[in-house]
Write an enzyme that holds these catalytic residues in place. Structure first.
Site, PDB file in Angstrom:
ATOM      1  N   THR A 251       0.852  -1.173   0.000  1.00 21.87           N
ATOM      2  CA  THR A 251       0.000   0.000   0.000  1.00 21.87           C
ATOM      3  C   THR A 251       0.894   1.231   0.000  1.00 21.87           C
ATOM      4  O   THR A 251       2.116   1.113  -0.182  1.00 21.87           O
ATOM      5  CB  THR A 251      -1.019  -0.070   1.170  1.00 21.87           C
ATOM      6  N   LYS A 255       3.822   1.424  -3.909  1.00 17.54           N
ATOM      7  CA  LYS A 255       3.364   0.763  -5.137  1.00 17.54           C
ATOM      8  C   LYS A 255       4.238   1.084  -6.367  1.00 17.54           C
ATOM      9  O   LYS A 255       4.461   0.213  -7.198  1.00 17.54           O
ATOM     10  CB  LYS A 255       1.910   1.149  -5.418  1.00 17.54           C
ATOM     11  N   ASP A 291      -5.828  -3.558  -8.464  1.00 21.53           N
ATOM     12  CA  ASP A 291      -6.748  -2.463  -8.142  1.00 21.53           C
ATOM     13  C   ASP A 291      -7.728  -2.181  -9.284  1.00 21.53           C
ATOM     14  O   ASP A 291      -8.939  -2.077  -9.068  1.00 21.53           O
ATOM     15  CB  ASP A 291      -5.968  -1.172  -7.832  1.00 21.53           C
ATOM     16  N   ALA A 316      -6.854  12.287  -9.120  1.00 23.54           N
ATOM     17  CA  ALA A 316      -5.828  11.757 -10.019  1.00 23.54           C
ATOM     18  C   ALA A 316      -4.671  11.199  -9.197  1.00 23.54           C
ATOM     19  O   ALA A 316      -3.513  11.264  -9.595  1.00 23.54           O
ATOM     20  CB  ALA A 316      -5.351  12.854 -10.969  1.00 23.54           C
ATOM     21  N   ALA A 319      -5.088   5.631  -6.702  1.00 18.52           N
ATOM     22  CA  ALA A 319      -6.299   4.823  -6.929  1.00 18.52           C
ATOM     23  C   ALA A 319      -6.997   5.278  -8.202  1.00 18.52           C
ATOM     24  O   ALA A 319      -7.413   4.456  -9.032  1.00 18.52           O
ATOM     25  CB  ALA A 319      -7.227   4.936  -5.725  1.00 18.52           C
ATOM     26  N   TYR A 410     -14.313   3.306   1.596  1.00 19.70           N
ATOM     27  CA  TYR A 410     -15.196   2.315   2.235  1.00 19.70           C
ATOM     28  C   TYR A 410     -15.399   2.611   3.722  1.00 19.70           C
ATOM     29  O   TYR A 410     -16.228   1.977   4.373  1.00 19.70           O
ATOM     30  CB  TYR A 410     -14.676   0.883   2.046  1.00 19.70           C
ATOM     31  N   GLY A 431     -16.664   1.815  -1.557  1.00 19.88           N
ATOM     32  CA  GLY A 431     -15.416   1.187  -1.992  1.00 19.88           C
ATOM     33  C   GLY A 431     -15.186  -0.233  -1.481  1.00 19.88           C
ATOM     34  O   GLY A 431     -14.151  -0.821  -1.765  1.00 19.88           O
TER      35      GLY A 431
HETATM   36  P1  NAP Z   1      -3.774   9.823  -3.219  1.00 23.53           P
HETATM   37  O1  NAP Z   1      -2.839   9.227  -4.207  1.00 23.53           O
HETATM   38  O2  NAP Z   1      -3.231  10.547  -2.041  1.00 23.53           O
HETATM   39  O3  NAP Z   1      -4.766  10.823  -4.024  1.00 23.53           O
HETATM   40  C1  NAP Z   1      -5.648  11.670  -3.347  1.00 23.53           C
HETATM   41  C2  NAP Z   1      -6.500  12.405  -4.356  1.00 23.53           C
HETATM   42  O4  NAP Z   1      -7.423  13.237  -3.636  1.00 23.53           O
HETATM   43  C3  NAP Z   1      -5.695  13.353  -5.265  1.00 23.53           C
HETATM   44  O5  NAP Z   1      -6.267  13.375  -6.536  1.00 23.53           O
HETATM   45  C4  NAP Z   1      -5.885  14.693  -4.553  1.00 23.53           C
HETATM   46  O6  NAP Z   1      -5.790  15.799  -5.420  1.00 23.53           O
HETATM   47  C5  NAP Z   1      -7.304  14.576  -4.079  1.00 23.53           C
HETATM   48  N1  NAP Z   1      -7.564  15.500  -2.984  1.00 23.53           N
HETATM   49  C6  NAP Z   1      -7.103  15.412  -1.716  1.00 23.53           C
HETATM   50  N2  NAP Z   1      -7.563  16.467  -0.990  1.00 23.53           N
HETATM   51  C7  NAP Z   1      -8.297  17.225  -1.830  1.00 23.53           C
HETATM   52  C8  NAP Z   1      -9.039  18.438  -1.704  1.00 23.53           C
HETATM   53  N3  NAP Z   1      -9.099  19.076  -0.535  1.00 23.53           N
HETATM   54  N4  NAP Z   1      -9.711  18.924  -2.772  1.00 23.53           N
HETATM   55  C9  NAP Z   1      -9.650  18.285  -3.962  1.00 23.53           C
HETATM   56  N5  NAP Z   1      -8.977  17.130  -4.158  1.00 23.53           N
HETATM   57  C10 NAP Z   1      -8.300  16.615  -3.111  1.00 23.53           C
HETATM   58  O7  NAP Z   1      -4.760   8.714  -2.619  1.00 23.53           O
HETATM   59  P2  NAP Z   1      -5.267   7.371  -3.315  1.00 23.53           P
HETATM   60  O8  NAP Z   1      -4.422   6.231  -2.928  1.00 23.53           O
HETATM   61  O9  NAP Z   1      -5.497   7.627  -4.757  1.00 23.53           O
HETATM   62  O10 NAP Z   1      -6.663   7.158  -2.567  1.00 23.53           O
HETATM   63  C11 NAP Z   1      -7.753   8.023  -2.824  1.00 23.53           C
HETATM   64  C12 NAP Z   1      -8.997   7.518  -2.086  1.00 23.53           C
HETATM   65  O11 NAP Z   1      -9.354   6.243  -2.561  1.00 23.53           O
HETATM   66  C13 NAP Z   1      -8.763   7.376  -0.586  1.00 23.53           C
HETATM   67  O12 NAP Z   1      -9.857   7.938   0.080  1.00 23.53           O
HETATM   68  C14 NAP Z   1      -8.701   5.889  -0.333  1.00 23.53           C
HETATM   69  O13 NAP Z   1      -9.311   5.541   0.884  1.00 23.53           O
HETATM   70  C15 NAP Z   1      -9.517   5.343  -1.484  1.00 23.53           C
HETATM   71  N6  NAP Z   1      -9.057   4.002  -1.876  1.00 23.53           N
HETATM   72  C16 NAP Z   1      -9.877   2.960  -1.703  1.00 23.53           C
HETATM   73  C17 NAP Z   1      -9.477   1.682  -2.055  1.00 23.53           C
HETATM   74  C18 NAP Z   1     -10.401   0.538  -1.859  1.00 23.53           C
HETATM   75  O14 NAP Z   1      -9.951  -0.608  -1.816  1.00 23.53           O
HETATM   76  N7  NAP Z   1     -11.686   0.770  -1.768  1.00 23.53           N
HETATM   77  C19 NAP Z   1      -8.203   1.482  -2.595  1.00 23.53           C
HETATM   78  C20 NAP Z   1      -7.357   2.586  -2.762  1.00 23.53           C
HETATM   79  C21 NAP Z   1      -7.805   3.845  -2.395  1.00 23.53           C
HETATM   80  P3  NAP Z   1      -4.333  16.457  -5.739  1.00 23.53           P
HETATM   81  O15 NAP Z   1      -3.714  15.587  -6.766  1.00 23.53           O
HETATM   82  O16 NAP Z   1      -4.673  17.810  -6.232  1.00 23.53           O
HETATM   83  O17 NAP Z   1      -3.576  16.465  -4.445  1.00 23.53           O
END
Ligand code: NAP
Length: 464
Positions: A251, A255, A291, A316, A319, A410, A431
């Site tokens: 995680t 990755k 994923d 972006a 995930a 989730y 999720g």
């Molecule tokens: P990440 O790489 O940190 O990406 C976070 C994303 O959220 C980025 O696009 C970021 O935008 C955006 N963001 C954060 N704060 C923001 C704000 N205040 N306003 C607008 N955009 C904002 O995280 P990730 O790994 O992709 O995970 C994202 C979500 O998916 C998490 O909530 C996680 O729990 C969920 N997830 C779920 C699973 C599952 O198995 N269900 C698996 C993976 C992830 P910027 O690029 O502009 O910073």
């Protein structure tokens, strides 16, 4: 020494089934008590059995029984009931088993075919059960039709009761009641080791999910939680090989770092540029990414098929990238909305024919929502403990009627985004489906076995 035998734990699925069955029974039992010959007709045929069976099928069959799946079963009842009743027109000819048996077979096949034609695979079971119930009976004459109508009414009412109970009761038990007992894995000298690495990783649900599945499948593995500092993947990989690990999940933030360390990468890991599953076989590391495929399977479970559709993905990050690239590969047109436009542009550069980057302003969100057939939140906004939340939800007003809204989060099970979308009448999906599907795929790679994902979802619904 006195040995205590643990009582079986009762999960929400069992409670929902019991409540639905009791309500159905109480509703229909008076018909049986009041029935007199002179009452006759459909009322005289009514009883609680089929309503109770319908409740059990509806509440026991899928993870977090959804409204759509309930509707599918109702459609199955209508298709199977109509076909079964129409067959009764053959009259006394049905008394001959050489007629009845092939007719019943043909009716079941026709029912399944019709359900698949209208893309309702979950309707198939009911489409077969109803003709069997209607045709395999000693009831004759006009009473046959009353009997058929009564069975259909009971089944439909039973399904409606199950859907109502499912909506009224929560899906998950309170955090304090959830099962650490599922982590009690039996260990042997032959037990093989798996783990999840991350920094931090203590919050990960992977050990609970994987150990629960391993236990249910009777596989001799244990799944641990292993903190690995950022930048130390190479050292960890050597260590895992030496210590005889069969594999591990990765995680944040590992990755991407794992990609160049793999001896072999699968297509999705190469496409997404990230590895979340590593199998160690004869000292070599094989990298996979489950994923994106897990996300597509989670959509399919909810009856959502993105091919040829326009999808708006908010976010972006890691995930979102997996989701966007797999959606594009599946033939969807994807609008990637992100606060940091550069990151959306970088994802879209992989497949400009299918991916289009936009910003995260209120107008851009409203336009993307208005143009899409499916909206996916891949940002961390709304996540438990993240503190972040959407500034406002007015962009949801632009959504097309019937466009589902999916949140990759989730925890909580229902984010504010999903609540707002539900208030506006949209199908919502959290999720959990992604979490479970990607874990099932990983376990298939680790253990080289084929696993029934639907069965695992039932098992996991009791612990998550
Ligand atoms: P990440 O790489 O940190 O990406 C976070 C994303 O959220 C980025 O696009 C970021 O935008 C955006 N963001 C954060 N704060 C923001 C704000 N205040 N306003 C607008 N955009 C904002 O995280 P990730 O790994 O992709 O995970 C994202 C979500 O998916 C998490 O909530 C996680 O729990 C969920 N997830 C779920 C699973 C599952 O198995 N269900 C698996 C993976 C992830 P910027 O690029 O502009 O910073």
């Amino acid at each position: 020494m006195k040995k205590t035998v643990p009582l079986p734990r009762i999960g929400m699925r069992v409670i929902k089934t019991a409540v639905a069955v009791m309500v159905s029974y109480l509703l229909f039992v008076p018909f049986g008590l009041l029935y007199r010959e002179e009452l006759g007709g459909i009322l005289g045929q009514m009883g609680p059995l089929y309503a109770c069976i319908a409740c059990i099928i509806c509440t026991q069959s899928t993870l977090g029984q959804t409204f759509q799946q309930g509707i599918s079963r109702l459609i199955g009842v209508i298709v199977g009931g109509a076909l079964g009743t129409a067959t009764l027109l053959l009259g006394p000819a049905l008394d001959n088993p050489w007629v009845k048996i092939p007719v019943l077979g043909a009716v079941c096949v026709a029912g399944v075919w019709l359900c698949l034609l209208i893309k309702r695979p979950t309707a198939c079971g009911m489409a077969c059960i109803l003709p069997c119930v209607i045709l395999i009976t000693g009831v004759t004459g006009v009473t046959r039709y009353y009997y058929a109508a009564a069975r259909m009414i009971e089944t439909v009412v039973g399904l409606l009761i199950a859907l109502g109970v499912n909506a009224a009761l929560p899906d998950y038990r309170p955090e304090t009641e959830r099962g650490e007992s599922d982590m009690n894995v039996e260990l042997h000298n032959t037990t093989r080791k798996l783990c999840v690495i991350g920094d931090p990783v203590g919050h990960s649900k992977s050990p609970l999910i994987q150990n629960t599945m391993l236990k249910a499948l009777g596989l001799d593995y244990v799944y641990l939680c292993q903190p690995v500092p950022r930048g130390k993947c190479k050292e960890w990989l050597d260590c895992a090989k030496f210590a005889g690990y069969a594999g591990f999940n990765a995680t944040m933030p590992h990755k991407e770092e794992l990609v160049p360390l793999m001896d072999q990468l699968d297509q999705d890991a190469r496409l997404i540029g990230a590895v979340n599953t590593v199998c160690i076989r004869e000292g070599k590391a094989y990298g996979y990414n489950t994923d994106g495929e897990g996300f597509l399977r989670a959509l399919a479970d909810e009856g959502i098929h993105p091919a040829g559709k326009t999808v708006a993905v908010l976010g972006a990050g890691g995930a979102s990238k997996a989701v966007c690239l797999k959606l594009a590969q599946a033939g969807a047109q994807v609008i990637v909305c992100n606060r940091t436009l550069d990151k959306a542009q970088a994802i879209c550069a992989h497949d400009p024919a299918h991916l289009r980057p936009v910003g995260f302003g209120p107008e851009e969100l409203a336009q993307a929502a208005g143009a899409c057939d499916l909206l996916v939140n891949g940002t961390s906004l709304g996540m438990e403990g993240s503190g972040g939340q959407f500034a406002d939800f007015s962009f949801l007003d632009s959504l097309k009627e019937g466009a589902p809204v999916v949140d990759l989060i989730y925890a909580p099970a229902q984010t504010e985004l999903l609540r707002q979308a539900k208030l506006r009448g949209h199908q919502t999906v959290n999720g959990l489906g992604l979490l479970v599907n990607q874990a099932v795929l990983s376990l298939e790679y680790f253990t080289d076995t084929s696993i029934d994902a639907a069965e695992m979802k039932k098992v996991l619904a009791e612990v998550l």
